[in-house]
Scaffold this motif. Structure first.
Motif, PDB file in Angstrom:
ATOM      1  N   ALA A 195      -9.256  -3.004  -1.739  1.00 20.91           N
ATOM      2  CA  ALA A 195      -9.504  -1.992  -0.711  1.00 20.91           C
ATOM      3  C   ALA A 195     -11.003  -1.791  -0.503  1.00 20.91           C
ATOM      4  CB  ALA A 195      -8.833  -0.672  -1.087  1.00 20.91           C
TER       5      ALA A 195
ATOM      6  N   ILE B 237       0.842  -1.187   0.000  1.00 21.55           N
ATOM      7  CA  ILE B 237       0.000   0.000   0.000  1.00 21.55           C
ATOM      8  C   ILE B 237       0.885   1.247   0.000  1.00 21.55           C
ATOM      9  CG2 ILE B 237      -1.900  -1.180   1.147  1.00 21.55           C
ATOM     10  CD1 ILE B 237      -1.180   0.255   3.741  1.00 21.55           C
TER      11      ILE B 237
ATOM     12  N   TYR C 264      -5.576   3.725   3.128  1.00 20.43           N
ATOM     13  CA  TYR C 264      -5.757   2.766   2.035  1.00 20.43           C
ATOM     14  C   TYR C 264      -7.233   2.374   1.889  1.00 20.43           C
ATOM     15  CZ  TYR C 264      -5.597  -1.851  -0.235  1.00 20.43           C
ATOM     16  OH  TYR C 264      -5.823  -2.945  -1.036  1.00 20.43           O
ATOM     17  N   LEU C 265      -7.877   2.067   3.001  1.00 15.90           N
ATOM     18  CA  LEU C 265      -9.275   1.635   2.967  1.00 15.90           C
ATOM     19  C   LEU C 265     -10.207   2.789   2.601  1.00 15.90           C
ATOM     20  CD1 LEU C 265      -9.146  -0.555   6.176  1.00 15.90           C
ATOM     21  CD2 LEU C 265      -9.373  -1.393   3.828  1.00 15.90           C
TER      22      LEU C 265
ATOM     23  N   GLY D 185     -10.078   3.631  -1.198  1.00 17.69           N
ATOM     24  CA  GLY D 185     -10.765   2.617  -1.990  1.00 17.69           C
ATOM     25  C   GLY D 185     -10.373   2.609  -3.449  1.00 17.69           C
TER      26      GLY D 185
END
Length: 180
Positions: free
Chosen positions: A144, A120, A135-136, A139
């Motif tokens: 992710a 990431i 990172y999440l 998306g």
């Protein structure tokens, strides 16, 4: 319990430590077989986390699990991304607590542990919580987006074992000026 599709047994910190031990074993095995990635990524692991239904069940204790999904996230190396195709299945081991997943390979005594890795956008010295939340939240990849649909609980670094990274109410860190 044995043979039920989902286990509703409570996941404890001791279970998280067992999942971390399995993840470390698999990581060592992967790097032994893939020296080219060992050179780039052995020292770039930011964190390891229980993701998906297992993480959600750890948080709410009610949704149940079929298998454990464990991801190791690495600070991306400028020369190459961690291989997106990397996924392994290990056996959680004999456990009356979680039982055995019907249809799992005959060699499995317990629930499958699905292990994967992803590089990431981060530096090896970045805060693992912030880097993973970033990172999440962004998306930018199908992985992710899929991981952000449920939950993420840290296994490693060990001092953060059990920390709920996602979902979060922590505000997003600002994007650098000129970022896409």
């Amino acid at each position: 319990m044995a043979g039920e599709l989902k286990s509703y047994a409570r996941i404890t910190r001791a279970d998280l430590r067992r999942l971390l031990a399995i993840a470390r074993l698999e990581r060592d095995d992967f790097f032994a077989r893939h020296k080219e990635y060992a050179i780039l990524y052995r020292k770039r692991a930011l964190c390891t986390a229980l993701c998906g239904a297992g993480a959600l069940h750890y948080i709410n204790g009610q949704s149940g699990i079929e298998s454990f999904e464990v991801w190791t996230f690495y600070a991306q190396h400028p020369e190459a991304a961690f291989p997106y195709w990397h996924e392994e299945r290990y056996d959680y081991g004999s456990s009356r607590k979680f039982g055995r997943l019907p249809g799992a390979p005959d060699s499995f005594k317990g629930r499958p542990v699905i292990l994967a890795g992803r590089s990431i956008e981060a530096s090896p010295v970045d805060d693992p919580i912030e880097a993973l939340q970033h990172y999440l939240r962004r998306g930018n990849t199908p992985v992710a987006r899929r991981l952000a649909e449920k939950a993420v609980v840290l296994l490693e670094p060990e001092y953060l074992n059990g920390y709920v990274v996602w979902p979060t109410l922590v505000p997003a860190r600002p994007e650098p000026i000129g970022a896409d």
